[in-house]
Design an enzyme around this catalytic site. Structure first.
Site, PDB file in Angstrom:
ATOM      1  N   GLY A  66       0.788  -1.236   0.000  1.00  0.00           N
ATOM      2  CA  GLY A  66       0.000   0.000   0.000  1.00  0.00           C
ATOM      3  C   GLY A  66       0.815   1.278   0.000  1.00  0.00           C
ATOM      4  O   GLY A  66       0.245   2.369  -0.084  1.00  0.00           O
ATOM      5  N   ALA A  67       2.162   1.174   0.063  1.00  0.00           N
ATOM      6  CA  ALA A  67       2.984   2.403   0.100  1.00  0.00           C
ATOM      7  C   ALA A  67       2.754   3.251  -1.158  1.00  0.00           C
ATOM      8  O   ALA A  67       2.577   4.473  -1.086  1.00  0.00           O
ATOM      9  CB  ALA A  67       4.465   2.050   0.239  1.00  0.00           C
ATOM     10  N   GLY A  68       2.731   2.586  -2.307  1.00  0.00           N
ATOM     11  CA  GLY A  68       2.529   3.308  -3.566  1.00  0.00           C
ATOM     12  C   GLY A  68       1.136   3.930  -3.646  1.00  0.00           C
ATOM     13  O   GLY A  68       0.970   5.035  -4.173  1.00  0.00           O
ATOM     14  N   ASP A  69       0.142   3.243  -3.105  1.00  0.00           N
ATOM     15  CA  ASP A  69      -1.236   3.759  -3.131  1.00  0.00           C
ATOM     16  C   ASP A  69      -1.351   4.980  -2.214  1.00  0.00           C
ATOM     17  O   ASP A  69      -2.032   5.954  -2.535  1.00  0.00           O
ATOM     18  CB  ASP A  69      -2.228   2.677  -2.672  1.00  0.00           C
ATOM     19  CG  ASP A  69      -2.076   1.397  -3.480  1.00  0.00           C
ATOM     20  OD1 ASP A  69      -1.728   1.486  -4.671  1.00  0.00           O
ATOM     21  OD2 ASP A  69      -2.299   0.307  -2.911  1.00  0.00           O
TER      22      ASP A  69
HETATM   23  P1  ADP Z   1       4.897   0.508  -4.622  1.00  0.00           P
HETATM   24  O1  ADP Z   1       4.162   0.264  -3.314  1.00  0.00           O
HETATM   25  O2  ADP Z   1       3.990   0.968  -5.721  1.00  0.00           O
HETATM   26  O3  ADP Z   1       5.840  -0.602  -4.998  1.00  0.00           O
HETATM   27  P2  ADP Z   1       7.158   1.998  -3.538  1.00  0.00           P
HETATM   28  O4  ADP Z   1       7.560   0.776  -2.776  1.00  0.00           O
HETATM   29  O5  ADP Z   1       8.152   2.615  -4.455  1.00  0.00           O
HETATM   30  O6  ADP Z   1       5.812   1.797  -4.364  1.00  0.00           O
HETATM   31  O7  ADP Z   1       6.701   3.054  -2.441  1.00  0.00           O
HETATM   32  C1  ADP Z   1       6.048   4.253  -2.730  1.00  0.00           C
HETATM   33  C2  ADP Z   1       6.639   5.374  -1.899  1.00  0.00           C
HETATM   34  O8  ADP Z   1       6.531   5.055  -0.502  1.00  0.00           O
HETATM   35  C3  ADP Z   1       8.116   5.595  -2.159  1.00  0.00           C
HETATM   36  O9  ADP Z   1       8.290   6.493  -3.228  1.00  0.00           O
HETATM   37  C4  ADP Z   1       8.572   6.177  -0.833  1.00  0.00           C
HETATM   38  O10 ADP Z   1       8.290   7.554  -0.758  1.00  0.00           O
HETATM   39  C5  ADP Z   1       7.701   5.467   0.196  1.00  0.00           C
HETATM   40  N1  ADP Z   1       8.378   4.270   0.732  1.00  0.00           N
HETATM   41  C6  ADP Z   1       8.203   2.980   0.344  1.00  0.00           C
HETATM   42  N2  ADP Z   1       8.987   2.137   1.057  1.00  0.00           N
HETATM   43  C7  ADP Z   1       9.669   2.917   1.945  1.00  0.00           C
HETATM   44  C8  ADP Z   1      10.637   2.655   2.983  1.00  0.00           C
HETATM   45  N3  ADP Z   1      11.061   1.420   3.261  1.00  0.00           N
HETATM   46  N4  ADP Z   1      11.121   3.732   3.668  1.00  0.00           N
HETATM   47  C9  ADP Z   1      10.715   4.991   3.411  1.00  0.00           C
HETATM   48  N5  ADP Z   1       9.804   5.295   2.446  1.00  0.00           N
HETATM   49  C10 ADP Z   1       9.280   4.285   1.724  1.00  0.00           C
END
Ligand code: ADP
Length: 330
Positions: A268-271
């Site tokens: 869900g980080a990307g969402d």
């Molecule tokens: P997705 O969930 O679509 O694969 P990401 O993993 O690139 O996308 O995460 C989306 C955003 O969340 C990143 O651009 C960053 O800002 C933040 N993020 C993700 N993982 C981390 C982490 N381990 N530490 C800090 N920020 C994170």
């Protein structure tokens, strides 16, 4: 959106409509086991477009979800979750004949992710063009979608129609392909279909993994990223997990670091990131043309993504604005 005379509205202020799938992930109660070894599973509601709708409302924005659920206990449970999170569900339908989509997902001890999908077909795949709530689509200031809804008919035609209706009514189109290879008939098909709607979007967000899948380049170099720009694209974002994100517009490009957090589950980080970005853009579209403002907004979006990794599951981990401001102060 205010009219030229400034005293009446053509659309409800700042509505973000998210289109696509909502489903339940079943995750093992213990980590590092195969699906067959798992002693039990926990329900984790999700589906990227639904997560984005909730991300927006949790930050105080206005959002609606458009999609189809099964007319079963799980479908009604998911609709309740949207409602409890202040997401408008006027565009949610229930299919009498098909079940709510389920996905059993595990990260095995050897680091391999195992998926088992129950979509034979599931209700989300059966949304038709005729069932679309056109008024809701026309009231969107931003219309957001992924690519899973492009995989099979009739949902594919419904997706294309919804994009067209929203765009004609003046919405910005936001696209996060959200690649799920096992759901596509082949990787070539996935690439071709994801690219088939590329040049209609105003805002596109891909992860570094999707960047590699689409371009064949395993590092996010500016030249390749710029080659992904199409003439109408206002903003391309490539997210880089803990490293933050890169941004590209026709006038400027750069990178914004994320925040150091103790990540426990990146689901869900990307969402969360794209939901936060859209929330800011809908309030102030000038961020698309002003690099300094954009950088501030991307810091906010990175903070949202980072916070989402600190708790298990996607929806429970999506932050409120005050949680984000707390992290930004540090
Ligand atoms: P997705 O969930 O679509 O694969 P990401 O993993 O690139 O996308 O995460 C989306 C955003 O969340 C990143 O651009 C960053 O800002 C933040 N993020 C993700 N993982 C981390 C982490 N381990 N530490 C800090 N920020 C994170």
């Amino acid at each position: 959106m205010a009219l030229a005379n400034g005293d009446s509205k053509v659309k409800p202020d700042g509505l973000i409509v998210s289109f696509g799938e909502m489903l339940i992930d079943f995750v093992p109660t213990v980590s590092g086991v195969s699906l067959a070894e798992a002693p039990g599973f926990l329900k984790a509601p999700g589906g990227a477009p639904a997560n984005v709708a909730i991300a927006v409302s949790r930050l105080g924005g206005k959002s609606a979800f458009v999609g189809k659920l099964g007319d079963d206990d799980f479908g009604h449970m998911l609709a309740e979750i949207l409602k409890d999170n202040a997401v408008d569900i006027d565009g949610v339908l229930f299919d009498q004949g098909a079940r709510t989509a389920l996905a059993f997902v595990t990260l095995r001890a050897d680091g391999e992710r195992e998926f088992m999908f129950f979509r034979n077909p599931s209700a989300d795949m059966l949304l038709t063009e005729a069932e679309l709530n056109l008024n809701l689509l026309r009231s969107a200031e931003i219309f957001h979608y992924g690519s899973i809804s492009l995989i099979t008919e009739p949902c594919r035609s419904a997706h294309l129609k919804a994009m067209e209706v929203a765009k004609e009514a003046g919405a910005l189109l936001s696209y996060d392909p959200n690649l799920r290879i096992p759901l596509w008939p082949s990787t070539d098909d996935a690439r071709e279909q994801i690219m088939s709607i590329w040049d209609r979007a105003d805002i596109i967000k891909v992860s570094d993994v999707e960047f590699e899948f689409l371009t064949g380049h395993d590092t996010v170099d500016d030249e390749t990223a710029i080659s992904l720009m199409h003439p109408g694209l206002k903003l391309l974002l490539v997210t880089l997990g803990e490293k933050g994100c890169k941004y590209y517009t026709k006038d400027f490009n750069g990178a914004v670091d994320s925040f150091k957090v103790d990540a426990v589950d990146t689901t869900g980080a990307g969402d969360s990131f794209i939901g936060a970005l859209l929330c800011k853009i809908v309030n102030n579209p000038s961020v698309l043309e002003d690099e300094l403002k954009l950088i501030q907004v991307l810091k906010f979006a990175n903070a949202c993504g980072a916070i989402t990794t600190t708790k298990k599951g996607a929806i429970p981990a999506l932050p409120t604005e005050s949680e984000v401001l707390e992290l930004l102060k540090q």
